[in-house]
Write a protein that holds these residues in place. Structure first.
Motif, PDB file in Angstrom:
ATOM      1  N   GLY A 253      39.036  52.541  56.804  1.00 36.52           N
ATOM      2  CA  GLY A 253      39.766  53.763  55.972  1.00 36.52           C
ATOM      3  C   GLY A 253      40.735  54.994  56.123  1.00 36.52           C
ATOM      4  N   GLY A 254      41.504  54.005  56.679  1.00 40.42           N
ATOM      5  CA  GLY A 254      42.548  54.366  57.143  1.00 40.42           C
ATOM      6  C   GLY A 254      43.860  54.067  55.830  1.00 40.42           C
TER       7      GLY A 254
ATOM      8  N   ALA B  31      43.302  58.407  65.705  1.00 38.01           N
ATOM      9  CA  ALA B  31      43.933  60.237  64.745  1.00 38.01           C
ATOM     10  C   ALA B  31      45.356  60.145  64.657  1.00 38.01           C
ATOM     11  CB  ALA B  31      43.653  61.113  65.794  1.00 38.01           C
ATOM     12  N   LYS B  32      45.602  59.730  65.286  1.00 40.26           N
ATOM     13  CA  LYS B  32      47.756  59.393  64.871  1.00 40.26           C
ATOM     14  C   LYS B  32      48.436  58.858  63.592  1.00 40.26           C
ATOM     15  CE  LYS B  32      49.287  60.888  69.240  1.00 40.26           C
ATOM     16  NZ  LYS B  32      50.116  60.681  71.122  1.00 40.26           N
ATOM     17  N   TYR B  33      47.216  57.740  63.885  1.00 43.23           N
ATOM     18  CA  TYR B  33      47.655  56.693  63.373  1.00 43.23           C
ATOM     19  C   TYR B  33      47.127  56.176  62.066  1.00 43.23           C
ATOM     20  CZ  TYR B  33      51.579  56.669  66.853  1.00 43.23           C
ATOM     21  OH  TYR B  33      52.111  57.668  68.105  1.00 43.23           O
ATOM     22  N   GLY B  34      46.145  55.797  62.799  1.00 40.84           N
ATOM     23  CA  GLY B  34      44.602  55.057  62.472  1.00 40.84           C
ATOM     24  C   GLY B  34      43.736  55.757  60.719  1.00 40.84           C
ATOM     25  N   ALA B  35      42.277  55.323  61.436  1.00 43.59           N
ATOM     26  CA  ALA B  35      41.856  56.027  60.483  1.00 43.59           C
ATOM     27  C   ALA B  35      41.769  56.841  60.701  1.00 43.59           C
ATOM     28  CB  ALA B  35      39.950  55.216  60.515  1.00 43.59           C
ATOM     29  N   LEU B  36      41.332  57.879  61.624  1.00 44.72           N
ATOM     30  CA  LEU B  36      40.825  59.296  61.784  1.00 44.72           C
ATOM     31  C   LEU B  36      42.664  60.248  61.194  1.00 44.72           C
ATOM     32  CD1 LEU B  36      39.005  59.315  65.319  1.00 44.72           C
ATOM     33  CD2 LEU B  36      37.955  58.836  62.776  1.00 44.72           C
ATOM     34  N   SER B  37      43.831  59.722  61.088  1.00 41.82           N
ATOM     35  CA  SER B  37      44.575  60.338  60.489  1.00 41.82           C
ATOM     36  C   SER B  37      44.271  60.749  58.834  1.00 41.82           C
ATOM     37  CB  SER B  37      45.750  59.503  61.131  1.00 41.82           C
ATOM     38  OG  SER B  37      46.033  58.609  60.278  1.00 41.82           O
ATOM     39  N   ALA B  38      43.064  59.763  58.484  1.00 44.31           N
ATOM     40  CA  ALA B  38      43.401  59.454  56.809  1.00 44.31           C
ATOM     41  C   ALA B  38      41.932  60.588  56.568  1.00 44.31           C
ATOM     42  CB  ALA B  38      42.719  57.992  56.210  1.00 44.31           C
TER      43      ALA B  38
END
Length: 187
Positions: free
Chosen positions: A133-134, A95-102
């Motif tokens: 997808g991040g 959530a901070k840096y990876g796929a869930l942040s995009a």
């Protein structure tokens, strides 16, 4: 109690936020274990409850940011707690840096059950966490709480193996955990 302690200690806001999120994740897990009489939990439920804060509700136009798939596997209580914390750390970092942040990012968690190769050895569950997808990924410059929890916690507490891969297209984490036949819902 934790929030009051952190406020009185004048802890930085980021520390309070991270600590409170970990406590909420543990509280949700303890509720799940208590409902089941502290006899463990199904892996699917652990994954879904841990990732629930990161799932996007239907009707929002972005469905399926989090996927979980695998056979029925029952985890022992101590494995349930340790795995929950590990998955929570992976989700927080995503959530901070990876796929869930995009906006188009996605996390897939899949697991398979492997029968024991040696007679008398417990079966294994292999859990694969995959982000796609991040933003591009690079190995972290410093190790925070999450990597040691993943690598040492699951190894020491559960007898598992962990492999983290920081591929440019997304983080991948492979976790192999031994199961007692009484813990495995499929056995």
């Amino acid at each position: 109690m934790a929030a009051q302690t952190l406020r009185q200690a004048k802890a930085p806001a980021a520390l309070r936020t991270a600590f409170e999120a970990r406590l909420r994740a543990l509280a949700r897990l303890h509720d799940m274990l208590a409902r089941g009489g502290w006899e463990g939990a199904l892996l699917r439920e652990v994954v879904e409850r841990t990732l629930e804060p990161h799932a996007v509700p239907e009707g929002s136009g972005v469905v399926g940011r989090v996927a979980a798939d695998g056979p029925p596997v029952r985890l022992a209580p101590n494995t349930t707690v340790t795995l929950n914390l590990a998955l929570h750390e992976l989700a927080t970092n995503a959530a901070k840096y990876g796929a869930l942040s995009a906006p188009g990012g996605r996390v897939e968690v899949a697991w398979t059950l492997e029968r024991a190769g040696k007679r008398g050895a417990p079966p294994l569950v292999e859990i694969v966490w995959r982000e796609r997808g991040g933003p591009p990924v690079w190995p972290p410059e410093h190790r925070g709480f999450g990597s040691p929890l993943l690598e040492r916690g699951l190894t020491r507490e559960c007898g598992g193996e962990v492999r983290l891969d920081f591929a440019p297209e997304g983080v991948e984490c492979r976790i192999r955990l031994p199961l007692n036949t009484t813990e495995n819902g499929a056995a």
